[in-house]
Enzyme design. Structure first.
Site, PDB file in Angstrom:
ATOM      1  N   ARG A 121       1.386  -3.714  12.645  1.00  0.00           N
ATOM      2  CA  ARG A 121       1.276  -3.706  13.669  1.00  0.00           C
ATOM      3  C   ARG A 121       1.778  -4.673  14.778  1.00  0.00           C
ATOM      4  O   ARG A 121       2.436  -6.167  13.331  1.00  0.00           O
ATOM      5  CB  ARG A 121      -0.273  -3.774  13.710  1.00  0.00           C
ATOM      6  N   GLY A 180       6.667   5.254  14.505  1.00  0.00           N
ATOM      7  CA  GLY A 180       6.886   5.402  12.773  1.00  0.00           C
ATOM      8  C   GLY A 180       6.019   7.216  12.687  1.00  0.00           C
ATOM      9  O   GLY A 180       7.123   7.456  11.658  1.00  0.00           O
ATOM     10  N   GLU A 235       1.209  -3.786  23.048  1.00  0.00           N
ATOM     11  CA  GLU A 235       1.956  -2.614  23.579  1.00  0.00           C
ATOM     12  C   GLU A 235       1.381  -2.466  24.679  1.00  0.00           C
ATOM     13  O   GLU A 235       0.170  -2.069  24.475  1.00  0.00           O
ATOM     14  CB  GLU A 235       2.104  -0.969  21.692  1.00  0.00           C
ATOM     15  N   GLY A 249       0.999  -1.195  -0.133  1.00  0.00           N
ATOM     16  CA  GLY A 249      -0.213   0.268  -0.252  1.00  0.00           C
ATOM     17  C   GLY A 249       1.375   1.135   0.103  1.00  0.00           C
ATOM     18  O   GLY A 249       1.804   1.366  -0.279  1.00  0.00           O
ATOM     19  N   ARG A 308      -2.429  -8.620  -2.353  1.00  0.00           N
ATOM     20  CA  ARG A 308      -3.668  -8.809  -3.294  1.00  0.00           C
ATOM     21  C   ARG A 308      -3.776  -8.566  -3.616  1.00  0.00           C
ATOM     22  O   ARG A 308      -3.938  -9.751  -4.758  1.00  0.00           O
ATOM     23  CB  ARG A 308      -5.122  -8.557  -1.795  1.00  0.00           C
ATOM     24  N   THR A 309      -3.846  -7.635  -5.011  1.00  0.00           N
ATOM     25  CA  THR A 309      -3.879  -7.453  -6.131  1.00  0.00           C
ATOM     26  C   THR A 309      -2.340  -6.627  -6.509  1.00  0.00           C
ATOM     27  O   THR A 309      -0.897  -5.619  -5.835  1.00  0.00           O
ATOM     28  CB  THR A 309      -4.668  -6.031  -6.341  1.00  0.00           C
ATOM     29  N   HIS A 339       7.001   2.178  19.333  1.00  0.00           N
ATOM     30  CA  HIS A 339       6.172   2.875  18.203  1.00  0.00           C
ATOM     31  C   HIS A 339       6.297   4.015  17.699  1.00  0.00           C
ATOM     32  O   HIS A 339       5.319   5.275  17.877  1.00  0.00           O
ATOM     33  CB  HIS A 339       4.536   2.342  18.798  1.00  0.00           C
TER      34      HIS A 339
HETATM   35  C1  8YV Z   1       0.405   5.960  15.370  1.00  0.00           C
HETATM   36  C2  8YV Z   1      -0.073   4.298  13.121  1.00  0.00           C
HETATM   37  O1  8YV Z   1       1.394   6.201  16.422  1.00  0.00           O
HETATM   38  O2  8YV Z   1      -1.771   5.379  12.038  1.00  0.00           O
HETATM   39  C3  8YV Z   1      -1.445   4.561  13.298  1.00  0.00           C
HETATM   40  O3  8YV Z   1      -2.005   3.974  12.534  1.00  0.00           O
HETATM   41  O4  8YV Z   1      -0.413   3.560  14.218  1.00  0.00           O
HETATM   42  C4  8YV Z   1       0.795   5.418  14.256  1.00  0.00           C
HETATM   43  O5  8YV Z   1       0.290   5.974  13.006  1.00  0.00           O
HETATM   44  C5  8YV Z   1      -0.849   5.854  15.664  1.00  0.00           C
HETATM   45  O6  8YV Z   1      -1.964   6.306  15.385  1.00  0.00           O
HETATM   46  C6  8YV Z   1      -0.851   6.552  17.930  1.00  0.00           C
HETATM   47  O7  8YV Z   1      -0.952   8.147  17.121  1.00  0.00           O
END
Ligand code: 8YV
Length: 321
Positions: free
Chosen positions: A240, A289, A269, A158, A180-181, A287
């Site tokens: 995740r 990202g 977590e 994605g 998936r595609t 976490h």
């Molecule tokens: C965030 C995330 O850390 O957007 C998501 O799905 O996992 C991360 O960007 C989370 O949403 C908490 O803010």
């Protein structure tokens, strides 16, 4: 002003986001950032027209059914929406929105950081140096794994998977992907598509997880699939935690089947298994990202855009239910 819609915000957000919410709405913020349990959340939601939540707030079918009638839209400050029972939301007629796109780059940056840091023994090197254990350069000491030109498998091509592939191309990596595609050629950019993941796994020196969490992807990377990876492969996860069977991952790291792992997400977590913490060949992040001010602001503004659209009588741009 009395006629502004009431918005309940469940967590502490960046100042610019809170300022915009305060300018446009009658807002209840959470300055202490203390987590609300379900009963507290439901009580606070009484009379609110909109909620701004995070994945820390489970929107299970039961919670959604019990949401006060006043709540018309719930904006989640996340791209992931595994904490939302979308069927229940549709039945209850409440709109949910998420925050796609704006975190692609920063999450892909962290995926590359984990990949590089794991391959080049980032944690181990830094720990030795900080502990005063560096005695000088030695030609055979602390040798890592070369990244340039190696093969990277991406599970879930994605937006974030594609952003990671773009970065990896800068390291001359050969990109393989399972999705998936199949993507159109302009998005594929030469990446090699594998409809069957079992055919991709044996060619992955590195494997990076980018699929959303769902019933189908829970424990996608299990003992059987890990066994198909080349010996010494490195696994990266910024998606995740539960998309990897953490016990199987730990066993494969302990046996030496896997060469290392770079992990930003975990099954339970904020608990991180003691076995992972004890390992030198894993690089761990809590976490992070999307954790830059620019991206967290953009995520907050996206939540505002969706709530604004709803109250302006328009379709929220990132509606997911
Ligand atoms: C965030 C995330 O850390 O957007 C998501 O799905 O996992 C991360 O960007 C989370 O949403 C908490 O803010």
């Amino acid at each position: 002003m009395p006629n502004k819609p009431k918005v309940l915000v469940t967590r502490l957000l960046p100042p610019e986001v809170e300022a915009r919410l305060q300018r446009d709405y009658d807002v209840e913020l959470n300055p202490t950032d203390q987590l609300y349990d379900t009963e507290t959340l439901l009580a606070k939601a009484e009379g609110a027209d909109a909620l701004l939540i995070l994945p820390s707030e489970s929107m299970s079918a039961e919670v959604i059914q019990r949401l006060p009638e006043s709540v018309k839209i719930v904006a989640t400050f996340s791209v992931g929406f595994e904490h939302i029972d979308r069927e229940a939301a549709k039945q209850r007629g409440v709109i949910f929105s998420n925050t796609p796109e704006v975190l692609n780059d920063c999450t892909a940056d962290i995926a590359m950081m984990l990949l590089l840091a794991t391959a080049r023994r980032g944690h181990e090197c830094e720990a030795v140096l900080r502990a005063g254990g560096w005695t000088g350069m030695a030609p055979t000491w602390m040798l890592g794994t070369k990244v340039t030109g190696r093969r990277l498998g991406i599970v879930g091509m994605g937006r974030i998977g594609q952003a990671t592939a773009k970065r990896a191309r800068g390291f001359d990596m050969e990109i393989h992907y399972h999705n998936r595609t199949r993507l159109p050629a302009d998005l594929e950019q030469g990446a090699i598509y594998h409809a069957n993941a079992n055919e991709m796994l044996p060619v992955c020196d590195f494997l990076s997880m980018h699929c959303p969490l769902s019933a189908e992807t829970k424990h996608w990377l299990n003992a059987e699939r890990i066994a198909r990876l080349p010996d010494g492969a490195i696994v990266v996860n910024t998606a995740r935690g539960p998309v990897i069977d953490e016990a199987a991952l730990i066993a494969a790291l302990q046996s030496g089947k896997l060469g290392g792992a770079g992990l930003d997400v975990f099954e339970r977590e904020p608990q991180v298994p003691a076995e992972l913490i004890a390992m030198k060949n894993v690089f761990l992040m809590p976490h992070m990202g999307s954790a830059t001010l620019e991206t967290r602001n953009a995520m907050g503004f996206r939540c505002c855009d969706n709530i604004d659209a709803y109250f302006a009588g328009q379709e929220p741009p990132n509606r997911i239910t």
